[in-house]
Design an enzyme around this catalytic site. Sequence first.
Site, short mmCIF file in Angstrom:
data_model
loop_
_atom_site.label_atom_id
_atom_site.label_comp_id
_atom_site.label_asym_id
_atom_site.label_seq_id
_atom_site.Cartn_x
_atom_site.Cartn_y
_atom_site.Cartn_z
N SER A 126 0.84 -1.19 0.00
CA SER A 126 0.00 0.00 0.00
C SER A 126 0.88 1.24 0.00
O SER A 126 2.00 1.23 0.54
CB SER A 126 -0.84 -0.03 1.27
OG SER A 126 -1.34 1.24 1.58
N TYR A 150 -1.41 -0.99 11.08
CA TYR A 150 -1.71 -1.52 9.75
C TYR A 150 -0.54 -1.24 8.80
O TYR A 150 -0.04 -2.14 8.11
CB TYR A 150 -3.00 -0.88 9.22
CG TYR A 150 -3.15 -0.99 7.73
CD1 TYR A 150 -3.51 -2.20 7.15
CD2 TYR A 150 -2.91 0.11 6.90
CE1 TYR A 150 -3.61 -2.30 5.77
CE2 TYR A 150 -3.02 0.01 5.53
CZ TYR A 150 -3.36 -1.21 4.97
OH TYR A 150 -3.45 -1.31 3.61
N LYS A 154 2.30 -3.77 6.68
CA LYS A 154 2.62 -3.74 5.24
C LYS A 154 4.13 -3.56 5.04
O LYS A 154 4.73 -4.20 4.19
CB LYS A 154 1.85 -2.61 4.53
CG LYS A 154 0.37 -2.87 4.41
CD LYS A 154 0.08 -4.09 3.52
CE LYS A 154 -1.34 -4.53 3.56
NZ LYS A 154 -1.60 -5.83 2.96
N1 UFG Z 1 -12.43 10.98 3.76
C1 UFG Z 1 -13.41 11.86 4.15
N2 UFG Z 1 -14.55 11.34 4.69
C2 UFG Z 1 -14.74 10.00 4.87
C3 UFG Z 1 -13.73 9.10 4.46
C4 UFG Z 1 -12.57 9.63 3.92
O1 UFG Z 1 -13.27 13.07 4.02
O2 UFG Z 1 -15.80 9.62 5.38
C5 UFG Z 1 -11.20 11.52 3.13
C6 UFG Z 1 -9.94 11.21 3.89
O3 UFG Z 1 -9.69 12.18 4.88
C7 UFG Z 1 -8.91 11.22 2.76
C8 UFG Z 1 -9.70 10.67 1.57
O4 UFG Z 1 -11.06 10.89 1.88
O5 UFG Z 1 -8.51 12.53 2.46
C9 UFG Z 1 -9.47 9.19 1.33
O6 UFG Z 1 -9.72 8.49 2.52
P1 UFG Z 1 -9.80 6.88 2.56
O7 UFG Z 1 -10.13 6.48 3.97
O8 UFG Z 1 -10.71 6.39 1.49
O9 UFG Z 1 -8.37 6.43 2.14
P2 UFG Z 1 -6.95 6.75 2.80
O10 UFG Z 1 -6.17 7.48 1.77
O11 UFG Z 1 -7.07 7.35 4.13
O12 UFG Z 1 -6.44 5.28 3.03
C10 UFG Z 1 -6.23 4.44 1.94
C11 UFG Z 1 -6.43 2.98 2.37
C12 UFG Z 1 -5.39 2.59 3.36
C13 UFG Z 1 -4.02 2.94 2.87
C14 UFG Z 1 -3.96 4.42 2.48
C15 UFG Z 1 -2.64 4.83 1.93
O13 UFG Z 1 -7.70 2.80 2.93
O14 UFG Z 1 -5.47 1.20 3.52
O15 UFG Z 1 -4.95 4.65 1.49
O16 UFG Z 1 -2.40 4.18 0.78
F1 UFG Z 1 -3.15 2.72 3.85
#
Ligand code: UFG
Length: 335
Positions: A126, A150, A154
């Site tokens: 990831s 997590y 990885k």
């Molecule tokens: N976000 C919101 N509201 C929500 C959910 C997410 O504003 O309800 C925002 C987050 O703050 C972020 C973006 O949307 O800016 C993406 O969030 P995600 O939770 O979809 O994804 P992340 O980038 O936080 O995490 C993902 C994977 C992880 C991995 C990470 C880095 O879920 O497993 O990418 O690669 F570790």
Amino acid sequence: MTKTVLLTGGAGYIGAHTFVALAKAGFSPLIFDNFSNADPDTPARIAQITGAAVPCVKGDLLDKPALAQVFADYDITAVIHFAAKKAVGESMRDPLAYIENNSVGLINLLNEMQNHATRAFVFSSSATVYGAPEHLPIPETAPLSFANPYGFTKLIGEQVLEQAASVNPQWAVGILRYFNPAGAHESGLLLQSPRNSAAPPENLMPRMLEVARGEQPFLTVFGDDYDTPDGTGVRDYIHITDLARGHVLSLQKLLETGQGHTVNLGTGRGYSVLEMIAAFKQASGQELPHKIMPRRAGDIASCYADVRRARELLGFTAEYGLLDMCASSWAGAQE
Ligand code: UFG
């Protein structure tokens, strides 16, 4: 003879889509999954798409005899290892469960491969291993770190594989660093989150779908004060069909050359949360009510891939865009 490819976690979101892509490319995929975060009817849904029976063994990587049995029963050429816990928040609440499941599971799997002279291995890593990146877009050579248990699993997974491969040149390991997978198979049959899951989804697209379906009154936008064009978090969303194809290309490369690789799988473009909401409206016609709330702990401002190595080494370029991701997710969510 077609080559049998074991997909641990093959009934999950990325695993199921990869199963379809492998079958299309002429491989014989086989699912090994404990169904802790997958729908029991996923193999039947895959079969509807591929038009063929889907071999599937229910089992857990921590159950060594069950794992040994699969390797005894099938002539496995290669393994793609998806099975892992993946919710960042949950990992912070229960780090030991994460480390045991993700790391011990990996080692049990590698030991069993060793017993059976299976040496081609693709690992689900990831972009989380880049921590808070110093430079964008992020090349594979960027410094590595972790911000939660997590991410730790990885990173050590990658390092365990590096050690195993360094003492035995027969190993060919493909490490795929995913950016943010989104979207669904064009059939609408494969879902991103299991129905009736005990754990609410944490990722943006499943949350947008909950709001679009009226299950939540609004979407929470985690922070609008980041150093990004509109202040909301920027991510590299990659269509699941593209991501699945990346696995096929990685595996083909490993089998063809016997050489390992570490590759980013993204599009190279970043989109903000507000851009995602706008794209979803354009693709689905659904307005998503949303509220700006404080930042989520552990989130970074921006993250998008340098995609040159994927292109040069694997011939991989993402084909689908944001509208396809939103439209296919919405189509799948309405069935
Ligand atoms: N976000 C919101 N509201 C929500 C959910 C997410 O504003 O309800 C925002 C987050 O703050 C972020 C973006 O949307 O800016 C993406 O969030 P995600 O939770 O979809 O994804 P992340 O980038 O936080 O995490 C993902 C994977 C992880 C991995 C990470 C880095 O879920 O497993 O990418 O690669 F570790």
